[in-house]
Design an enzyme around this catalytic site. Structure first.
Site, PDB file in Angstrom:
ATOM      1  CB  SER A 108      -0.889  -0.011   1.241  1.00 21.44           C
ATOM      2  OG  SER A 108      -1.474   1.262   1.416  1.00 21.44           O
TER       3      SER A 108
ATOM      4  CE1 TYR B 144      -3.442  -2.420   5.596  1.00 15.50           C
ATOM      5  CE2 TYR B 144      -2.951  -0.228   4.737  1.00 15.50           C
ATOM      6  CZ  TYR B 144      -3.320  -1.543   4.523  1.00 15.50           C
ATOM      7  OH  TYR B 144      -3.559  -1.986   3.250  1.00 15.50           O
TER       8      TYR B 144
END
Ligand SMILES: Cc1cc2nc3c(=O)[nH]c(=O)nc-3n(C[C@H](O)[C@H](O)[C@H](O)COP(=O)(O)OP(=O)(O)OC[C@H]3O[C@@H](n4cnc5c(N)ncnc54)[C@H](O)[C@@H]3O)c2cc1C
Lengths: 446, 256
Positions: B149, B162
């Protein structure tokens, strides 16, 4: 845990607008959770949103968007039986199966519609005389009921629930899989014959001969023509044609903004329609077209509903039984041209027989469909068209409907009591609910 | 005229899709199945069976299902063994698409979630890739594509647990890339911006949401080229370059 997203949805005509909470399941279990998570409150399935009015809307309630449930679960080339999740579109079916010579037996005029929406509206195509409607080819479906259970329903094991769900506009439950037969011997190309039709009488006669001979037929009517030209238009018929190339994928265009309200007025539409009529030479013409271009002429213009401006438009579609069709169509067309509402997409087709659902739209007869910009007087015109339809023992199509009255609805759909008995059994608390159902007084709506 | 002898004809390829129930994985499998067999790996067997059926109906190629649990490390060897058997003597490629993303708020309220985020996004991924690497090395060919990501490029106030798991995975992939390079295999790190999937659905109105199909098609293309890193949609390369360049003393004040 289901995540519900607040959003505003409209029907394709953009006349009805609804604030809803929407879930968008991607997996079967997400769908079960969404139903379980709505133990109180109401819910309706929403496919591609191609119904024109308020069938797939649920103001201040919930909807389940089925677009991500888009898998083909099986296909048997020996029988043509295909099993699909509800969000599979006709475009998907054509892309996957047409190169192999299979097509859906009934396809609506837009390939963006989903299989779930096609079952719920029991859609018909340009070949209804020959092949019937979508529901005629359904073997079984899996239905998620309001109580959270799923039932596999076919015409034998639960004939009433089967008949209530086909054409039942999502009110019996959420269809999560459909098994239906594709037809063999389809080709990506058709040979299309176009000819001018001078007036309504000629239309009725032309259809009387071609409806049994042609595989596909559809008529376009210049709804602003009056007097001797009333009902003039272009009749298209088509047959499959073998050809050794595949059509080029279409290059879609997008309508980038809402047209201003004045763009479509009596004069622009009149000019457009007259030109459209003369497009085909007096002697007619014949050409090869891709099947998709023939079936879905409007799909190349994405968002074409925006040309009607912010207020949107109504679609009206009725079917009149053969016997009274000539007189009835004349009165409908006269009422339309008198009202001066500039309608430029008027379509005339024949339907061959009744559908299998309690609320299936088709019956043997002529069906007329038109768009009306939502200008002053449009509501009154729709009321008049409803009355004329009733006078001629016809009915209005729920997938296109925006304004049908409760009394009109009851008179047009004689199997309604049976439909309501099924609803009382499978959804006693009326959890499956749409704005249309409320408007039509279904499910005990006040 | 080609005069390739049968032994030189291109090897059959299989893509092992790890975390096969996500929208991006489904889209990637559809795109890849035009030219390869597909083995779907994940926990939701009902859902994967549906996708496998869909792939078979669309492409006419083989599509199968195998059980896989990212955080059940002991099971990874069995998953890889099944993938090896499914691929037969053809090539085995890997597309890794699993991960979890609780909001920073949920994590702040329950720090126990940190271990879960690290396990699912980092440890599980590194472990299965470590178990699978020898298979690719032995065949001296194969492609690995891993979804990380843009959140891993810089720790941000709104998403740093995250983000740190994905940052760790990025570093792991750099090492794995060097290792597999020596065996003729490629490793592509895919860093998508926000994608319109169940993970992001309804969270908040993120403007530039990419369709899963866009990310899938770009990933497959990058894999075929053997690209090292892919930002998709491409605009994220520019955005993240700028974000990385902001000095920390200013970045810490930003509310992003
Ligand atoms: C340009 C155009 C041309 C058209 N031409 C034709 C035509 O030639 N013939 C014809 O018959 N129709 C035609 N239609 C109408 C269209 O086919 C129907 O409205 C169809 O229902 C649209 O499908 P959808 O997926 O968009 O459903 P939606 O509009 O989203 O929903 C329609 C109804 O189906 C229900 N529904 C959807 N999915 C499910 C599900 N999974 N389970 C239970 N219920 C469900 C909804 O609750 C709602 O009541 C046309 C529409 C357009 C815009």
């Amino acid at each position: 845990m289901t995540r519900w997203k607040k959003m505003t949805l409209t029907g394709w005509g953009r006349s009805h607008v609804a604030s809803v909470e929407a879930a968008r399941p991607e997996r079967p279990r997400d769908l079960d959770e969404a139903m379980a998570d709505t133990a109180s409150g109401t819910l309706i399935a929403h496919g591609a949103g191609r119904a024109y009015g308020d069938s797939a809307l649920n103001t201040n309630g919930r909807v389940v968007l089925t677009e991500r449930l888009d898998r083909v679960l099986g296909f048997d080339a020996a029988t043509g039986l295909v099993i699909c999740e509800p969000g599979v579109t006709f475009a998907n079916l054509m892309e996957i199966f047409l190169p192999r010579g299979f097509m859906p037996a009934a396809s609506p005029g837009t390939s963006f519609a989903t299989v779930g929406g096609a079952l719920a509206a029991d859609v018909h195509g340009k070949n209804h005389d020959r092949h019937g409607g979508f529901g005629d080819h359904v073997e079984w479906f899996d239905l998620l009921l309001a109580d959270g259970t799923t039932r596999r329903v076919d015409a034998q094991n639960d004939a009433e629930l089967f008949a209530a769900t086909i054409g039942g506009m999502g009110l019996t439950g959420i269809v999560r899989a459909v098994a239906f037969r594709l037809l063999p011997n389809a080709s990506p190309w058709v040979r299309v014959k176009e000819r001018r039709i001078r007036d309504l009488d000629e239309y009725i006669e032309a259809f009387a001969t071609i409806r049994d001979r042609s595989t596909f037929s559809v008529g376009w009517i210049d709804a602003v023509a009056t007097g001797a030209a009333l009902g003039r238009g272009i009749l298209e018929t088509a047959e499959f044609e073998a050809h050794d190339t595949l059509p080029k994928p279409r290059n879609p265009h997008r309508v980038p903004f809402d047209f201003p309200g004045f763009a479509l007025n009596h004069f622009t539409v009149k000019a457009f329609n007259a030109q459209h009529y003369r497009r085909v030479p007096q002697t007619g013409r014949e050409r090869r077209k891709s099947f998709a271009e023939f079936l879905y002429p409007l799909d190349a213009l994405h968002g074409w509903n925006r040309i009607y401006g912010k207020r949107g438009f109504y679609q009206f579609q009725c079917v009149l039984p053969d016997a009274g069709a000539r007189a009835g169509l004349r009165r409908l067309l006269e009422a339309i041209s008198e009202a001066g509402n500039p309608s430029f997409l008027a379509v005339l087709k024949t339907l061959g027989r009744s559908g299998r659902g309690h609320l299936s739209f088709p019956m043997r007869g002529f069906t007329l469909a038109l768009d009306f910009p939502r200008i002053n007087g449009a509501d009154g015109l729709l009321r008049r068209l409803e009355a004329i339809t009733l006078d001629h023992q016809g009915r209005i199509y729920l997938a296109k409907d925006s304004l049908l009255t409760r009394e009109g609805f009851r008179a047009m759909y004689p199997l309604l009591p049976r439909f309501e008995r099924v609803l009382a059994k499978v959804d006693p608390a009326s959890r499956l609910m749409s704005d249309q159902a409320r408007r039509l007084g279904l499910k005990g709506a006040p | 005229m080609s005069d390739t002898s049968p032994s030189e004809k291109p090897l059959n390829e299989t893509w092992l899709i790890l975390g096969a129930s996500s929208a991006i994985a489904r889209a990637f499998a559809r795109a890849a199945s035009a030219e390869a067999d597909i083995l779907l790996a994940g926990r939701d067997r009902t859902d994967m069976e549906a996708t496998a059926a869909d792939l078979r109906a669309r492409s006419g190629r083989r599509a199968g299902v195998v059980a896989f649990d990212a955080t059940d490390y002991a099971s990874h060897a069995a998953t890889v063994a099944q993938a090896k058997a499914f691929a037969g003597d053809g090539l085995l490629n890997i597309f890794l698409a699993f991960g979890t993303m609780p909001s920073q708020g949920e994590i702040d309220a329950d720090p126990a979630l940190i271990a879960k985020v690290i396990e699912a996004n980092y440890t599980g991924a590194a472990h299965i890739l470590h178990v699978a690497a020898p298979v690719l090395e032995a065949r001296r060919a194969g492609r690995v594509v891993v979804l990380t990501s843009v959140a891993g490029d810089r720790g941000r106030l709104k998403n740093y647990v995250y983000g740190s798991a994905k940052a760790g995975l990025n570093a792991y992939l750099q090492g794995l890339r060097a290792r597999l390079f020596r065996a003729g295999c490629t490793v592509t790190t895919v860093k998508p911006g926000p994608v319109d999937t169940a993970m992001s659905y309804g969270l908040n109105d993120m403007p530039m949401m990419a369709a899963p199909e866009t990310v899938a098609a770009a990933s497959l293309k990058a894999a075929k080229k053997g690209a090292e890193t892919l930002y998709t949609p491409g605009i994220w390369l520019i955005i993240m370059t700028i974000i990385r360049l902001i000095p920390e003393r200013i970045f810490k004040k930003l509310n992003i």
